[in-house]
Design a protein around this motif. Structure first.
Motif, PDB file in Angstrom:
ATOM      1  N   LYS A  59       0.860  -1.325   0.017  1.00 34.45           N
ATOM      2  CA  LYS A  59       0.013  -0.291  -0.091  1.00 34.45           C
ATOM      3  C   LYS A  59       0.866   1.042  -0.495  1.00 34.45           C
ATOM      4  CE  LYS A  59      -4.409   2.477   2.363  1.00 34.45           C
ATOM      5  NZ  LYS A  59      -4.653   2.009   3.585  1.00 34.45           N
ATOM      6  N   ARG A  60       1.643   1.217   0.768  1.00 33.77           N
ATOM      7  CA  ARG A  60       2.595   2.755   0.783  1.00 33.77           C
ATOM      8  C   ARG A  60       4.049   3.015   0.998  1.00 33.77           C
ATOM      9  NH1 ARG A  60       2.404   5.793   5.912  1.00 33.77           N
ATOM     10  NH2 ARG A  60       4.154   6.722   5.449  1.00 33.77           N
ATOM     11  N   GLY A  61       4.161   1.663  -0.593  1.00 34.66           N
ATOM     12  CA  GLY A  61       5.419   1.014  -0.703  1.00 34.66           C
ATOM     13  C   GLY A  61       6.153  -0.151  -1.469  1.00 34.66           C
ATOM     14  N   MET A  62       6.771  -0.830  -0.577  1.00 31.13           N
ATOM     15  CA  MET A  62       6.751  -2.076  -1.581  1.00 31.13           C
ATOM     16  C   MET A  62       8.202  -3.098  -0.132  1.00 31.13           C
ATOM     17  SD  MET A  62      10.394  -1.495  -4.461  1.00 31.13           S
ATOM     18  CE  MET A  62       9.395   0.440  -4.823  1.00 31.13           C
ATOM     19  N   TRP A  63       8.022  -4.178  -0.382  1.00 35.68           N
ATOM     20  CA  TRP A  63       9.014  -5.618  -0.113  1.00 35.68           C
ATOM     21  C   TRP A  63       9.321  -6.174  -0.845  1.00 35.68           C
ATOM     22  CZ3 TRP A  63       9.440  -7.289   4.444  1.00 35.68           C
ATOM     23  CH2 TRP A  63       8.300  -7.188   5.579  1.00 35.68           C
ATOM     24  N   ILE A  64      10.723  -6.003  -0.680  1.00 38.44           N
ATOM     25  CA  ILE A  64      12.172  -6.223  -1.648  1.00 38.44           C
ATOM     26  C   ILE A  64      12.340  -7.653  -1.303  1.00 38.44           C
ATOM     27  CG2 ILE A  64      14.142  -5.430  -3.007  1.00 38.44           C
ATOM     28  CD1 ILE A  64      13.515  -2.744  -1.945  1.00 38.44           C
ATOM     29  N   ARG A  65      13.085  -8.690  -1.754  1.00 36.90           N
ATOM     30  CA  ARG A  65      13.167  -9.628  -1.216  1.00 36.90           C
ATOM     31  C   ARG A  65      14.688  -9.972  -1.936  1.00 36.90           C
ATOM     32  NH1 ARG A  65       7.673 -11.231  -2.926  1.00 36.90           N
ATOM     33  NH2 ARG A  65       7.955 -11.645  -4.608  1.00 36.90           N
ATOM     34  N   LEU A  66      15.703  -9.892  -1.119  1.00 34.68           N
ATOM     35  CA  LEU A  66      16.842  -9.484  -1.438  1.00 34.68           C
ATOM     36  C   LEU A  66      17.842 -11.051  -1.157  1.00 34.68           C
ATOM     37  CD1 LEU A  66      18.500  -7.590  -3.640  1.00 34.68           C
ATOM     38  CD2 LEU A  66      19.458  -6.352  -1.154  1.00 34.68           C
ATOM     39  N   PRO A  67      18.116 -11.235  -2.067  1.00 37.28           N
ATOM     40  CA  PRO A  67      19.497 -12.533  -1.755  1.00 37.28           C
ATOM     41  C   PRO A  67      20.876 -11.130  -1.399  1.00 37.28           C
ATOM     42  CG  PRO A  67      19.184 -12.434  -4.629  1.00 37.28           C
ATOM     43  CD  PRO A  67      17.877 -11.795  -3.667  1.00 37.28           C
ATOM     44  N   VAL A  68      21.339 -11.895  -0.550  1.00 34.55           N
ATOM     45  CA  VAL A  68      23.109 -11.645   0.182  1.00 34.55           C
ATOM     46  C   VAL A  68      23.954 -11.981  -0.899  1.00 34.55           C
ATOM     47  CG1 VAL A  68      24.248 -10.592   1.459  1.00 34.55           C
ATOM     48  CG2 VAL A  68      22.148 -10.207   1.527  1.00 34.55           C
ATOM     49  N   VAL A  69      24.894 -11.786  -1.562  1.00 40.05           N
ATOM     50  CA  VAL A  69      26.169 -12.693  -2.144  1.00 40.05           C
ATOM     51  C   VAL A  69      27.058 -11.699  -2.417  1.00 40.05           C
ATOM     52  CG1 VAL A  69      27.411 -14.406  -3.733  1.00 40.05           C
ATOM     53  CG2 VAL A  69      24.434 -14.372  -3.441  1.00 40.05           C
ATOM     54  N   ASP A  70      27.944 -11.972  -1.790  1.00 42.96           N
ATOM     55  CA  ASP A  70      28.958 -10.238  -1.231  1.00 42.96           C
ATOM     56  C   ASP A  70      30.020 -11.819  -1.184  1.00 42.96           C
ATOM     57  OD1 ASP A  70      30.598  -8.610  -0.617  1.00 42.96           O
ATOM     58  OD2 ASP A  70      29.725  -7.855   1.483  1.00 42.96           O
ATOM     59  N   SER A  71      31.106 -10.891  -1.687  1.00 42.05           N
ATOM     60  CA  SER A  71      32.732 -11.732  -1.743  1.00 42.05           C
ATOM     61  C   SER A  71      33.837 -10.538  -1.610  1.00 42.05           C
ATOM     62  CB  SER A  71      32.273 -12.059  -3.029  1.00 42.05           C
ATOM     63  OG  SER A  71      34.334 -12.364  -3.401  1.00 42.05           O
ATOM     64  N   ASP A  72      34.170  -9.562  -0.289  1.00 40.04           N
ATOM     65  CA  ASP A  72      34.547  -9.363  -0.188  1.00 40.04           C
ATOM     66  C   ASP A  72      35.481  -9.502   0.251  1.00 40.04           C
ATOM     67  OD1 ASP A  72      35.863  -7.431   2.198  1.00 40.04           O
ATOM     68  OD2 ASP A  72      34.553  -6.549   1.654  1.00 40.04           O
ATOM     69  N   PRO A  73      36.920  -9.281  -0.178  1.00 38.15           N
ATOM     70  CA  PRO A  73      38.611  -9.628  -0.130  1.00 38.15           C
ATOM     71  C   PRO A  73      38.763 -10.109   1.078  1.00 38.15           C
ATOM     72  CG  PRO A  73      38.496  -7.718  -1.698  1.00 38.15           C
ATOM     73  CD  PRO A  73      37.119  -7.994  -1.153  1.00 38.15           C
ATOM     74  N   ASN A  74      38.393  -9.122   2.325  1.00 34.60           N
ATOM     75  CA  ASN A  74      38.659  -9.736   3.374  1.00 34.60           C
ATOM     76  C   ASN A  74      38.422 -10.809   3.666  1.00 34.60           C
ATOM     77  OD1 ASN A  74      41.049  -7.428   3.182  1.00 34.60           O
ATOM     78  ND2 ASN A  74      39.963  -6.116   4.736  1.00 34.60           N
ATOM     79  N   ARG A  75      37.086 -11.031   3.718  1.00 38.44           N
ATOM     80  CA  ARG A  75      36.269 -11.536   4.649  1.00 38.44           C
ATOM     81  C   ARG A  75      35.694 -12.709   4.079  1.00 38.44           C
ATOM     82  NH1 ARG A  75      33.491  -9.200   8.955  1.00 38.44           N
ATOM     83  NH2 ARG A  75      32.473 -10.436   8.659  1.00 38.44           N
ATOM     84  N   GLY A  76      35.844 -12.888   2.725  1.00 42.90           N
ATOM     85  CA  GLY A  76      35.418 -14.160   2.082  1.00 42.90           C
ATOM     86  C   GLY A  76      34.313 -14.312   1.336  1.00 42.90           C
ATOM     87  N   ILE A  77      33.893 -15.311   1.135  1.00 46.60           N
ATOM     88  CA  ILE A  77      31.796 -14.898   0.433  1.00 46.60           C
ATOM     89  C   ILE A  77      31.076 -15.352   1.192  1.00 46.60           C
ATOM     90  CG2 ILE A  77      30.534 -16.444  -0.708  1.00 46.60           C
ATOM     91  CD1 ILE A  77      32.656 -17.467  -2.259  1.00 46.60           C
ATOM     92  N   THR A  78      29.955 -14.831   1.051  1.00 47.20           N
ATOM     93  CA  THR A  78      28.808 -13.950   2.898  1.00 47.20           C
ATOM     94  C   THR A  78      27.894 -13.984   1.769  1.00 47.20           C
ATOM     95  OG1 THR A  78      30.537 -12.901   3.793  1.00 47.20           O
ATOM     96  CG2 THR A  78      28.411 -12.970   4.056  1.00 47.20           C
ATOM     97  N   ALA A  79      27.244 -15.170   1.969  1.00 43.34           N
ATOM     98  CA  ALA A  79      25.509 -15.388   1.565  1.00 43.34           C
ATOM     99  C   ALA A  79      24.588 -15.262   2.463  1.00 43.34           C
ATOM    100  CB  ALA A  79      25.688 -16.566   1.079  1.00 43.34           C
ATOM    101  N   GLY A  80      22.913 -15.263   2.282  1.00 44.38           N
ATOM    102  CA  GLY A  80      22.194 -15.226   3.157  1.00 44.38           C
ATOM    103  C   GLY A  80      20.869 -14.107   2.721  1.00 44.38           C
ATOM    104  N   VAL A  81      19.713 -13.806   3.190  1.00 45.80           N
ATOM    105  CA  VAL A  81      19.009 -13.432   2.457  1.00 45.80           C
ATOM    106  C   VAL A  81      18.238 -12.267   3.518  1.00 45.80           C
ATOM    107  CG1 VAL A  81      17.707 -15.142   2.020  1.00 45.80           C
ATOM    108  CG2 VAL A  81      17.665 -14.553   4.314  1.00 45.80           C
ATOM    109  N   MET A  82      18.335 -11.311   3.060  1.00 46.82           N
ATOM    110  CA  MET A  82      17.622 -10.122   3.473  1.00 46.82           C
ATOM    111  C   MET A  82      16.439  -9.390   2.740  1.00 46.82           C
ATOM    112  SD  MET A  82      19.578  -6.517   2.935  1.00 46.82           S
ATOM    113  CE  MET A  82      20.782  -6.955   3.434  1.00 46.82           C
ATOM    114  N   PRO A  83      15.294  -9.409   3.544  1.00 44.42           N
ATOM    115  CA  PRO A  83      13.641  -8.936   2.672  1.00 44.42           C
ATOM    116  C   PRO A  83      14.111  -7.315   3.621  1.00 44.42           C
ATOM    117  CG  PRO A  83      13.806 -10.234   5.042  1.00 44.42           C
ATOM    118  CD  PRO A  83      14.910 -10.009   4.764  1.00 44.42           C
ATOM    119  N   ILE A  84      13.432  -6.978   2.704  1.00 47.23           N
ATOM    120  CA  ILE A  84      13.252  -4.986   2.530  1.00 47.23           C
ATOM    121  C   ILE A  84      11.800  -4.599   2.683  1.00 47.23           C
ATOM    122  CG2 ILE A  84      14.728  -2.854   2.268  1.00 47.23           C
ATOM    123  CD1 ILE A  84      17.292  -4.554   0.819  1.00 47.23           C
TER     124      ILE A  84
END
Length: 432
Positions: free
Chosen positions: A58-83
């Motif tokens: 009604k006043r915006g949106m849901w965003i179903r966002l997967p998380v895939v990050d490959s920061d050189p210092n942390r390595g691969i990070t994966a997960g979910v982020m509902p916004i």
């Protein structure tokens, strides 16, 4: 049928027969029937991937966002982020964003995080973040306002408690080897405040004062397979928290149309920073620097294409621990290397970026622009400027993919390639 009703029907029939459309009497009347136009269903032309990710409410949106990050210092990070994006009632401006996430990294395990963004006006924002994990935690509150209480005073504040176990250290200098890598955990508490005011109402020049208190402790990190930091670099890690107090005086020129989602204008910031043992600091040092940016929209393209350039320089004199020294690497200072990959007493970077809006979608009253931005850059660190060498210039080339909801919201994934391979950074806001 009653007589009166019959008479009325006869009179009505006679009148319709005798009166035509143009008002002439005595012509036969031809009934005119106008049918409504065919109702056409507007096809939703939003690409399927966006419809799968975004759901209007009604006043915006849901965003179903997967998380895939490959920061050189942390390595691969994966997960979910509902916004959950909530727009201001009656406008298309985003007012609130709730962004919880659950991510997994093989080095640090599961990390639940909650983020909340509040935009009370087009030039102010409140950012809060909290995370807890086996090896890491964070509590952050940050507020920024460019017209504090309706005045021409700008204000910035940040309070943060953070334990980051993904930091890497390779030594000091522009030629540190990759195999000298160690992992350390940085645990710190900081409070920073900054305020600025223009010289007068007609000028773009502004003077600011910044004050930061930082209490920092460095220890061995949890990453297996890397040499121990305290063993490899004995004496660099304090056994308890040490405090630094940095006062910074800033002079800048700013003609940008907006401080975050900029499309035109220029910014030049110069600063001098001081830390003294006589002012509640464990270190004596001075730091000087500049940050110049220029934004050029292509004429006749309605800000669809914007060319951007940035030049940065810093130089430190005195005694400071390595975590306070100038560095390159990370999303905001050369996007092909991990944060702090190269550290020394001075640094400089040059970055170019071409921002191209490739698609616009309006969902739930919010207009989102999707942008591709190829970029290239060059950077190095040095002891002093006269000892800068081109052989240690570190290149980067890559591209960013962004979703922009003006005036304040930018989500970005930056892919950068340098001399040590690919680096991926997933974060909010532009790199510069």
């Amino acid at each position: 049928m009653p007589r009166r009703l019959l008479l009325a029907c006869l009179l009505l029939s006679f009148g319709l027969t005798a009166y035509s459309e143009d008002g002439d009497m005595g012509k036969d009347y031809v009934p005119q029937r106008k049918y409504p136009e065919e109702i056409k269903v507007i096809k939703d032309e939003t690409p399927l991937p966006l419809r799968l990710i975004m759901k209007p409410i009604k006043r915006g949106m849901w965003i179903r966002l997967p998380v895939v990050d490959s920061d050189p210092n942390r390595g691969i990070t994966a997960g979910v982020m509902p916004i959950w994006v909530i727009r201001d009632d009656g406008t298309d401006r985003i007012a609130h964003i709730h962004a919880p996430s659950l991510t997994y990294n093989k080095h640090f395990g599961f990390i639940p995080t909650y983020r909340y963004y509040y935009y009370p006006a087009s030039d102010s924002s409140l950012v809060t973040r909290a995370a807890v994990g086996e090896f890491e935690h964070e509590v952050l509150a940050q507020y920024e306002d460019h017209t504090l209480y309706g005045t021409n005073i700008d204000f910035f504040s940040r309070v943060q408690w953070n334990a980051d176990s993904g930091q890497r250290y390779f030594g000091i200098g522009p030629d540190t080897a990759k195999d000298a890598e160690t992992n350390f955990k940085e645990d710190y508490v900081q409070a920073q405040f900054m305020a600025g005011i223009p010289f007068n109402s007609e000028t773009k020049w502004r003077f600011r004062v910044s004050d930061r208190l930082l209490s920092d402790k460095v220890m061995d990190g949890p990453l297996a397979g890397l040499p121990g930091f305290q063993t490899t670099y004995p004496g660099l890690a304090p056994t308890h928290h040490l405090q630094s107090h940095e006062m910074r005086f800033i002079l800048d020129y700013d003609s940008r149309d907006h401080s975050i989602t900029t499309t035109r204008g220029a910014k030049l910031e110069t600063f001098a920073e001081y830390s003294s043992r006589d002012m509640a600091s464990a270190y004596d040092f001075n730091r000087y620097g500049l940050d110049g940016r220029y934004f050029f929209p292509w004429p006749g393209h309605d800000d669809k294409y914007v060319s951007v350039a940035q030049v940065r320089f810093e130089q430190l004199y005195g005694q400071a621990p390595f975590w306070l020294m100038p560095r390159i690497g990370g999303k905001y200072a050369l996007r092909a290397y991990g944060d702090g990959r190269y550290i020394d007493r001075g640094m400089t970077t040059i970055n170019f970026e071409q921002r191209c809006t490739v698609y616009k979608a309006r969902m739930a009253g919010v207009t989102t622009e999707f942008e591709i931005a190829p970029f290239a850059g060059l950077g190095t660190v040095f002891h002093t400027p006269d000892r800068m060498s081109k052989r240690y210039a570190r290149p980067v080339i890559g591209s960013a993919v962004r979703a922009v909801a003006r005036p304040q919201v930018v989500g970005s994934i930056d892919f950068g390639v340098g001399q040590e391979g690919l680096a991926v950074f997933m974060d909010i806001n532009y790199a510069f």
